[in-house]
Design a protein around this motif. Sequence first.
Motif, PDB file in Angstrom:
ATOM      1  N   ILE A   1       0.758  -1.080   0.016  1.00 53.22           N
ATOM      2  CA  ILE A   1       0.141   0.121   0.002  1.00 53.22           C
ATOM      3  C   ILE A   1       0.869   1.291  -0.222  1.00 53.22           C
ATOM      4  CG2 ILE A   1      -1.857   1.256   1.155  1.00 53.22           C
ATOM      5  CD1 ILE A   1      -2.955  -1.414   2.483  1.00 53.22           C
ATOM      6  N   PRO A   2       1.317   1.911  -1.161  1.00 51.09           N
ATOM      7  CA  PRO A   2       2.278   2.746  -1.299  1.00 51.09           C
ATOM      8  C   PRO A   2       2.068   4.019  -0.201  1.00 51.09           C
ATOM      9  CG  PRO A   2       1.646   1.822  -3.350  1.00 51.09           C
ATOM     10  CD  PRO A   2       0.559   1.396  -2.589  1.00 51.09           C
ATOM     11  N   PRO A   3       3.159   4.728  -0.080  1.00 45.86           N
ATOM     12  CA  PRO A   3       3.484   5.715   0.868  1.00 45.86           C
ATOM     13  C   PRO A   3       2.540   6.787   0.695  1.00 45.86           C
ATOM     14  CG  PRO A   3       5.657   4.896   0.449  1.00 45.86           C
ATOM     15  CD  PRO A   3       4.598   4.094  -0.434  1.00 45.86           C
ATOM     16  N   GLY A   4       2.132   6.920  -0.582  1.00 42.52           N
ATOM     17  CA  GLY A   4       1.089   8.314  -0.873  1.00 42.52           C
ATOM     18  C   GLY A   4      -0.141   7.999  -0.135  1.00 42.52           C
ATOM     19  N   ASN A   5      -0.561   6.923   0.089  1.00 38.95           N
ATOM     20  CA  ASN A   5      -1.730   6.681   0.454  1.00 38.95           C
ATOM     21  C   ASN A   5      -1.980   7.154   2.027  1.00 38.95           C
ATOM     22  OD1 ASN A   5      -3.505   4.664  -1.050  1.00 38.95           O
ATOM     23  ND2 ASN A   5      -1.517   3.718  -1.382  1.00 38.95           N
ATOM     24  N   GLY A   6      -0.735   7.280   2.522  1.00 37.71           N
ATOM     25  CA  GLY A   6      -0.947   8.074   4.147  1.00 37.71           C
ATOM     26  C   GLY A   6      -1.456   9.339   3.911  1.00 37.71           C
ATOM     27  N   PRO A   7      -0.781  10.094   3.215  1.00 39.42           N
ATOM     28  CA  PRO A   7      -1.277  11.652   3.184  1.00 39.42           C
ATOM     29  C   PRO A   7      -2.763  11.736   2.581  1.00 39.42           C
ATOM     30  CG  PRO A   7       0.999  11.578   2.466  1.00 39.42           C
ATOM     31  CD  PRO A   7       0.527  10.046   2.530  1.00 39.42           C
ATOM     32  N   HIS A   8      -2.805  10.643   1.702  1.00 40.21           N
ATOM     33  CA  HIS A   8      -4.292  10.724   0.977  1.00 40.21           C
ATOM     34  C   HIS A   8      -5.311  10.613   1.979  1.00 40.21           C
ATOM     35  CE1 HIS A   8      -7.492  10.284  -1.943  1.00 40.21           C
ATOM     36  NE2 HIS A   8      -7.773   8.990  -1.441  1.00 40.21           N
ATOM     37  N   THR A   9      -5.184   9.474   2.830  1.00 40.44           N
ATOM     38  CA  THR A   9      -6.162   9.013   3.828  1.00 40.44           C
ATOM     39  C   THR A   9      -6.155  10.078   4.828  1.00 40.44           C
ATOM     40  OG1 THR A   9      -5.577   6.889   3.576  1.00 40.44           O
ATOM     41  CG2 THR A   9      -6.870   7.388   5.882  1.00 40.44           C
ATOM     42  N   ALA A  10      -4.962  10.693   5.300  1.00 35.18           N
ATOM     43  CA  ALA A  10      -5.131  11.883   6.330  1.00 35.18           C
ATOM     44  C   ALA A  10      -5.916  12.985   5.873  1.00 35.18           C
ATOM     45  CB  ALA A  10      -3.751  12.331   6.682  1.00 35.18           C
ATOM     46  N   SER A  11      -5.989  13.207   4.583  1.00 42.84           N
ATOM     47  CA  SER A  11      -6.479  14.396   3.894  1.00 42.84           C
ATOM     48  C   SER A  11      -7.967  14.223   3.794  1.00 42.84           C
ATOM     49  CB  SER A  11      -5.913  14.821   2.368  1.00 42.84           C
ATOM     50  OG  SER A  11      -6.436  13.705   1.546  1.00 42.84           O
ATOM     51  N   CYS A  12      -8.382  13.107   3.880  1.00 40.26           N
ATOM     52  CA  CYS A  12      -9.869  12.937   3.807  1.00 40.26           C
ATOM     53  C   CYS A  12     -10.573  12.847   5.088  1.00 40.26           C
ATOM     54  CB  CYS A  12     -10.202  11.231   3.385  1.00 40.26           C
ATOM     55  SG  CYS A  12      -9.735  11.210   1.683  1.00 40.26           S
ATOM     56  N   ILE A  13      -9.760  12.999   6.167  1.00 42.11           N
ATOM     57  CA  ILE A  13     -10.356  12.851   7.572  1.00 42.11           C
ATOM     58  C   ILE A  13     -10.030  14.276   8.349  1.00 42.11           C
ATOM     59  CG2 ILE A  13     -10.390  11.774   9.839  1.00 42.11           C
ATOM     60  CD1 ILE A  13      -9.150   9.429   8.564  1.00 42.11           C
ATOM     61  N   GLN A  14     -10.990  15.112   8.713  1.00 42.51           N
ATOM     62  CA  GLN A  14     -10.914  16.484   9.265  1.00 42.51           C
ATOM     63  C   GLN A  14      -9.966  16.273  10.630  1.00 42.51           C
ATOM     64  OE1 GLN A  14     -14.624  18.489   9.985  1.00 42.51           O
ATOM     65  NE2 GLN A  14     -15.777  16.931   8.954  1.00 42.51           N
ATOM     66  N   GLY A  15      -8.902  17.128  10.349  1.00 45.17           N
ATOM     67  CA  GLY A  15      -8.023  17.371  11.493  1.00 45.17           C
ATOM     68  C   GLY A  15      -7.090  15.879  11.825  1.00 45.17           C
ATOM     69  N   ALA A  16      -7.060  15.091  10.935  1.00 42.37           N
ATOM     70  CA  ALA A  16      -6.232  13.882  11.348  1.00 42.37           C
ATOM     71  C   ALA A  16      -4.958  13.993  11.182  1.00 42.37           C
ATOM     72  CB  ALA A  16      -6.334  12.937  10.137  1.00 42.37           C
ATOM     73  N   THR A  17      -4.062  13.449  12.104  1.00 35.68           N
ATOM     74  CA  THR A  17      -2.443  13.714  12.289  1.00 35.68           C
ATOM     75  C   THR A  17      -2.070  12.613  11.389  1.00 35.68           C
ATOM     76  OG1 THR A  17      -2.684  14.341  14.682  1.00 35.68           O
ATOM     77  CG2 THR A  17      -0.492  13.556  13.887  1.00 35.68           C
TER      78      THR A  17
END
Length: 217
Positions: free
Chosen positions: A158-174
């Motif tokens: 699950i390539p690294p870009g999925n981290g920022p993408h997932t975080a960007s979908c959740i309000q205020g996610a760290t």
Amino acid sequence: VSTQSTWVAMDAVSLLDVLNITKAHICGASMGGMIAQLIAIEHPTRIKSLISIMSETGDWSSPKPSINVQLSVIAPAPKEMDQLIKFRVNLLKKLTSKHYFNEEEMTAYVKKGIERSNYREGVARQVAAIIAAPARGNALKKVNIPALVIHGKEDTLIPPGNGPHTASCIQGATLLMVDKMAHDMPKPVWPELVAAIKELASRCTKRNGNSFLGIIL
């Protein structure tokens, strides 16, 4: 987001019911992270915080693994025990951290796992469930709970870009991107992961006055 794949999320919530737990911190890794996301989407009143580790949202726009990795995951496994162990060790060598990989330890780990259970259809069923599940990105944008997204910088499955993408979908996610971590959680990175999860739980405790409870999916 409503499909048969959400039954697994309902199983986790049903466990909370049986244990008389009203709300819990939900932490999931890989497919477990996807299930944790579904709990946050479909059962928001049962979750104190969401921790999604080396996971993804299922959006078509999210980064995908290379063809080589995809073929390695779905390749038919040999039936003979020694060959099966070697096959799985070689697969995990492609998916886990190259900095901490120890072939002797991994071989023992794989052998123990096969002896415990060797359900050959399991991998295919898991991959099919992930593919069949609807995208969660838009639904996650409506989630309003404390969230932590953890991802390895060297994840090939699950390539690294999925981290920022997932975080960007959740309000205020760290977002925590971890050095030398692939699609695994090697012991040397445990202190960093534990510290981040503890910090999130502590913030929730201060805000809600509730004690910490974790469920790993």
